[in-house]
Design an enzyme around this catalytic site. Structure first.
Site, PDB file in Angstrom:
ATOM      1  CG  PHE A 172      -1.990  -1.077   1.150  1.00  0.00           C
ATOM      2  CD1 PHE A 172      -3.050  -0.967   0.258  1.00  0.00           C
ATOM      3  CD2 PHE A 172      -1.917  -2.191   1.959  1.00  0.00           C
ATOM      4  CE1 PHE A 172      -4.020  -1.969   0.177  1.00  0.00           C
ATOM      5  CE2 PHE A 172      -2.877  -3.195   1.888  1.00  0.00           C
ATOM      6  CZ  PHE A 172      -3.929  -3.084   1.004  1.00  0.00           C
ATOM      7  CG  LEU A 173       5.088   1.335  -1.409  1.00  0.00           C
ATOM      8  CD1 LEU A 173       5.388   2.333  -2.508  1.00  0.00           C
ATOM      9  CD2 LEU A 173       6.360   0.602  -1.030  1.00  0.00           C
ATOM     10  CB  ALA A 222     -11.361   1.373  -6.819  1.00  0.00           C
ATOM     11  CB  CYS A 254      -1.496   1.933  -8.525  1.00  0.00           C
ATOM     12  SG  CYS A 254      -0.015   1.017  -8.140  1.00  0.00           S
ATOM     13  CE  LYS A 268       2.850  10.948  -4.406  1.00  0.00           C
ATOM     14  NZ  LYS A 268       2.519   9.828  -3.483  1.00  0.00           N
TER      15      LYS A 268
HETATM   16  C1  UDX Z   1       4.626  -2.554  -8.795  1.00  0.00           C
HETATM   17  C2  UDX Z   1       3.738  -3.775  -8.676  1.00  0.00           C
HETATM   18  O1  UDX Z   1       4.489  -4.897  -8.706  1.00  0.00           O
HETATM   19  C3  UDX Z   1       2.620  -3.658  -9.636  1.00  0.00           C
HETATM   20  O2  UDX Z   1       1.803  -4.743  -9.646  1.00  0.00           O
HETATM   21  C4  UDX Z   1       1.877  -2.491  -9.162  1.00  0.00           C
HETATM   22  O3  UDX Z   1       0.643  -2.383  -9.720  1.00  0.00           O
HETATM   23  C5  UDX Z   1       2.727  -1.300  -9.442  1.00  0.00           C
HETATM   24  O4  UDX Z   1       3.842  -1.396  -8.681  1.00  0.00           O
HETATM   25  P1  UDX Z   1       6.609  -1.501  -9.803  1.00  0.00           P
HETATM   26  O5  UDX Z   1       7.559  -1.962  -8.762  1.00  0.00           O
HETATM   27  O6  UDX Z   1       6.137  -0.101  -9.732  1.00  0.00           O
HETATM   28  O7  UDX Z   1       5.383  -2.476  -9.848  1.00  0.00           O
HETATM   29  O8  UDX Z   1       7.075  -1.843 -11.261  1.00  0.00           O
HETATM   30  P2  UDX Z   1       8.472  -1.610 -11.911  1.00  0.00           P
HETATM   31  O9  UDX Z   1       9.152  -0.448 -11.327  1.00  0.00           O
HETATM   32  O10 UDX Z   1       8.218  -1.684 -13.378  1.00  0.00           O
HETATM   33  O11 UDX Z   1       9.314  -2.908 -11.457  1.00  0.00           O
HETATM   34  C6  UDX Z   1       9.106  -4.197 -11.880  1.00  0.00           C
HETATM   35  C7  UDX Z   1      10.461  -4.855 -12.117  1.00  0.00           C
HETATM   36  O12 UDX Z   1      10.276  -6.239 -12.399  1.00  0.00           O
HETATM   37  C8  UDX Z   1      11.261  -4.273 -13.278  1.00  0.00           C
HETATM   38  O13 UDX Z   1      12.489  -3.796 -12.822  1.00  0.00           O
HETATM   39  C9  UDX Z   1      11.410  -5.446 -14.237  1.00  0.00           C
HETATM   40  O14 UDX Z   1      12.664  -5.451 -14.912  1.00  0.00           O
HETATM   41  C10 UDX Z   1      11.268  -6.630 -13.313  1.00  0.00           C
HETATM   42  N1  UDX Z   1      10.867  -7.862 -13.989  1.00  0.00           N
HETATM   43  C11 UDX Z   1       9.759  -7.907 -14.755  1.00  0.00           C
HETATM   44  C12 UDX Z   1      11.641  -9.010 -13.831  1.00  0.00           C
HETATM   45  O15 UDX Z   1      12.655  -8.998 -13.151  1.00  0.00           O
HETATM   46  N2  UDX Z   1      11.235 -10.161 -14.431  1.00  0.00           N
HETATM   47  C13 UDX Z   1      10.125 -10.231 -15.207  1.00  0.00           C
HETATM   48  O16 UDX Z   1       9.784 -11.304 -15.727  1.00  0.00           O
HETATM   49  C14 UDX Z   1       9.368  -9.056 -15.368  1.00  0.00           C
HETATM   50  C1  UDX Z   2      -1.268   4.849  -4.733  1.00  0.00           C
HETATM   51  C2  UDX Z   2      -1.867   4.532  -3.369  1.00  0.00           C
HETATM   52  O1  UDX Z   2      -1.949   5.749  -2.586  1.00  0.00           O
HETATM   53  C3  UDX Z   2      -1.015   3.490  -2.660  1.00  0.00           C
HETATM   54  O2  UDX Z   2      -1.626   3.119  -1.443  1.00  0.00           O
HETATM   55  C4  UDX Z   2      -0.869   2.278  -3.561  1.00  0.00           C
HETATM   56  O3  UDX Z   2      -0.023   1.307  -2.970  1.00  0.00           O
HETATM   57  C5  UDX Z   2      -0.318   2.655  -4.900  1.00  0.00           C
HETATM   58  O4  UDX Z   2      -1.144   3.671  -5.492  1.00  0.00           O
HETATM   59  P1  UDX Z   2       0.738   6.337  -5.620  1.00  0.00           P
HETATM   60  O5  UDX Z   2       0.097   6.139  -6.956  1.00  0.00           O
HETATM   61  O6  UDX Z   2       2.184   6.055  -5.469  1.00  0.00           O
HETATM   62  O7  UDX Z   2      -0.006   5.452  -4.528  1.00  0.00           O
HETATM   63  O8  UDX Z   2       0.519   7.865  -5.148  1.00  0.00           O
HETATM   64  P2  UDX Z   2      -0.727   8.682  -4.534  1.00  0.00           P
HETATM   65  O9  UDX Z   2      -0.199   9.533  -3.470  1.00  0.00           O
HETATM   66  O10 UDX Z   2      -1.860   7.808  -4.198  1.00  0.00           O
HETATM   67  O11 UDX Z   2      -1.127   9.644  -5.743  1.00  0.00           O
HETATM   68  C6  UDX Z   2      -1.731   9.166  -6.933  1.00  0.00           C
HETATM   69  C7  UDX Z   2      -2.135  10.321  -7.807  1.00  0.00           C
HETATM   70  O12 UDX Z   2      -3.230  11.035  -7.248  1.00  0.00           O
HETATM   71  C8  UDX Z   2      -1.040  11.358  -8.023  1.00  0.00           C
HETATM   72  O13 UDX Z   2      -1.041  11.796  -9.350  1.00  0.00           O
HETATM   73  C9  UDX Z   2      -1.434  12.469  -7.075  1.00  0.00           C
HETATM   74  O14 UDX Z   2      -0.929  13.714  -7.468  1.00  0.00           O
HETATM   75  C10 UDX Z   2      -2.946  12.414  -7.189  1.00  0.00           C
HETATM   76  N1  UDX Z   2      -3.657  13.002  -6.039  1.00  0.00           N
HETATM   77  C11 UDX Z   2      -3.499  12.471  -4.797  1.00  0.00           C
HETATM   78  C12 UDX Z   2      -4.529  14.074  -6.240  1.00  0.00           C
HETATM   79  O15 UDX Z   2      -4.688  14.554  -7.370  1.00  0.00           O
HETATM   80  N2  UDX Z   2      -5.208  14.582  -5.154  1.00  0.00           N
HETATM   81  C13 UDX Z   2      -5.077  14.067  -3.908  1.00  0.00           C
HETATM   82  O16 UDX Z   2      -5.734  14.579  -2.984  1.00  0.00           O
HETATM   83  C14 UDX Z   2      -4.186  12.978  -3.719  1.00  0.00           C
END
Ligand code: UDX
Ligand code: UDX
Length: 470
Positions: free
Chosen positions: A163-164, A226, A277, A340
């Site tokens: 959830f980070l 959502a 996400c 962001k």
């Molecule tokens: C994460 C979550 O895993 C995803 O489901 C969520 O919705 C968004 O955040 P994130 O860590 O942000 O994904 O993705 P990304 O920064 O693209 O990192 C995924 C890594 O997995 C990449 O570095 C990619 O090279 C690696 N990867 C992908 C593998 O090592 N093996 C694979 O088969 C596919």
């Molecule tokens: C989100 C969820 O917060 C996190 O819990 C989940 O694990 C991954 O998806 P993230 O997408 O990293 O995290 O950032 P978040 O702070 O949620 O912001 C998402 C988007 O909403 C950004 O573009 C931000 O600027 C926007 N936002 C957020 C707004 O426009 N208004 C707000 O009040 C809050």
């Protein structure tokens, strides 16, 4: 089962920071983060911590403590799988760009590949932890794949969604509101859950660790995102109404947020939410509802995305109409590319879509972001245009109207307007008198993040627009 060695497949925005914090809090556990991307692993191992592949406040300090002690980054995926008792899967699960569910469903190719690989390589029982956000019942599919191993091994699959939020990842990991662990309610399932609880217990109070069945855990992640996105779309829909009625969305947001039943978080009106996400997970939820014939539920959630697209388009239209109905050949500065502040991530950033609209109207964009590289900015635009079927010639023509600057002042020189797209703190402190003097007059400001002192800007001479205010 006591865990001595864990590994994480996927060294991205989730895998990297999450494992860094586990290694910090559990010095007795050896943590190896593996990735198929050699360059990414090289960057995680870079001696200079400012070259880490992701920008996240506090991350470098955490890595500095554990890297080389009990935290390792490697491309030797097989060795890490063989040696670990617990394997986290944090590979990316983008929206499908082909076939059934195109543009809606999650693409599980990477996750399935990981499961097959784990099954092939392993020589003893293991606990597999889903960290990637996955459609409900994916754990079941992973379990089926893992069961096909011919060595009689037992793999217990847990769902432990992350959830980070980016930009605050380290603080979020330190002080999680809750840790969610879904698992099978069998003897082995409960043992596996307890092993993971033992890890989190090192720094998270046990009352914050929630245990559910696998499917509740998987669905909770989609629903949490959502609901968060829905709040932003709700307030953004009201921002449009504020602009025409004379109400101020910030005042409305403040007034409604004081109701403890509503709460004040995630009510900041903006140019639209981005990130890897929200859109992906809502599309996933919509697809799931459609699959089960729940069309009204699907339509309801799809509305959140429609409003988000409406908000981005509304913002670019506002720029065009304010600049006397044409931006053709006008230089417009785009301040901020990240989705962001405090991240170098630009996935689904509103900047991409607003820029695209302006480029289609003939604008010349001057883009500046303190963390997103120019290669990434170009790649974001190219990827969008390629996905729409633009030819190479069309793309290179459009790119001629895009210039990326390392220096913010240069990006603003002789601009007709600037748009604040990311809420970087230092944007508030810019020398606007100087900026006004180097821009073409009338000089326009479009604050998509509501961070600037609009009255001050007006007194300098700027023509101003901010979201949600007439
Ligand atoms: C994460 C979550 O895993 C995803 O489901 C969520 O919705 C968004 O955040 P994130 O860590 O942000 O994904 O993705 P990304 O920064 O693209 O990192 C995924 C890594 O997995 C990449 O570095 C990619 O090279 C690696 N990867 C992908 C593998 O090592 N093996 C694979 O088969 C596919
Ligand atoms: C989100 C969820 O917060 C996190 O819990 C989940 O694990 C991954 O998806 P993230 O997408 O990293 O995290 O950032 P978040 O702070 O949620 O912001 C998402 C988007 O909403 C950004 O573009 C931000 O600027 C926007 N936002 C957020 C707004 O426009 N208004 C707000 O009040 C809050």
């Amino acid at each position: 089962m006591k865990i001595n060695k864990i590994c994480c497949i996927g060294a991205g925005y989730v895998g990297g920071p999450t494992m860094a914090v586990i290694a910090l809090k559990c010095p007795e556990i050896e943590v190896t983060v593996v990735d198929s991307n050699f360059e990414r692993i090289k960057a995680w191992n870079h001696p200079n911590l400012s070259n880490l592949p992701i920008y996240e406040p506090g991350l470098a300090e955490v890595i500095d403590v554990s890297r080389g002690r009990n935290l390792f980054f490697s491309t030797d995926i097989d060795k890490a799988i063989l040696e670990s008792e617990m394997i986290f899967v944090a590979v990316n699960t983008p929206t499908k760009t082909y076939g059934k569910g195109k543009g809606m469903a999650a693409d599980l190719t990477n996750v399935e590949k990981c499961a097959r690989h784990i099954s092939k390589i392993s020589e003893n029982d293991k606990i597999i932890v889903e960290k990637s956000t996955l459609p409900v019942r994916t754990a079941e599919a992973i379990q089926k794949i893992l069961k096909t191993n011919t060595k009689g091994l037992n793999f217990e699959v847990l769902s432990n969604p992350e959830f980070l939020a980016e930009g605050t990842a380290i603080q979020d990991l330190f002080k999680s509101d809750r840790v969610l662990i879904g698992g099978n309610q069998t003897e082995n399932g409960i043992k596996a859950i307890n092993s993971l609880v033992d890890i989190y217990k090192k720094w998270i109070p046990e009352r914050k660790i929630l245990i559910t069945n696998l499917w509740s855990s998987e669905l909770s992640k989609l629903v949490a995102n959502a609901f968060l996105a829905q709040r932003i779309s709700s307030i953004n829909s009201i921002s449009a109404l504020c602009e025409v009625t004379g109400a101020d969305v910030q005042e409305v947001s403040n007034a409604i947020g004081k109701d403890s039943r509503i709460g004040s978080e995630f009510l900041k009106s903006s140019v639209g939410f981005g990130g890897s996400c929200f859109q992906k997970d809502i599309l996933n939820l919509v697809y799931l509802c459609q699959h089960y014939g729940l069309n009204e539920v699907a339509d309801y959630w799809e509305g959140v995305i429609k409003i988000n697209n409406f908000q981005k388009n509304r913002f670019s239209n506002k720029i065009i109409t304010s600049l006397f109905n044409t931006v053709n050949e006008k230089k417009i500065s785009i301040l901020g590319w990240a989705f962001k502040k405090d991240t170098n991530d630009s996935r689904e950033s509103a900047s991409i879509y607003v820029s695209d609209n302006l480029i289609n109207e003939g604008a010349k964009l001057a883009i500046y972001d303190p963390q997103v590289t120019s290669d990434k900015i170009i790649l974001d635009l190219k990827t969008l245009w390629e996905s729409r079927g633009d030819s190479e010639i069309e793309i290179s023509c459009k790119l001629k109207n895009v210039q990326i600057f390392n220096n913010i002042e240069d990006s603003l020189r002789e601009s007709h307007a600037f748009a604040i797209m990311t809420e970087w703190d230092f944007f508030k402190e810019l020398n606007f008198n100087k900026i006004y003097s180097i821009m073409i007059k009338p000089a326009f400001v479009f604050d998509g993040r509501k961070i600037l002192n609009i009255n001050k800007l007006k007194s300098i001479g700027f023509e101003c627009f901010e979201i949600g205010k007439s």
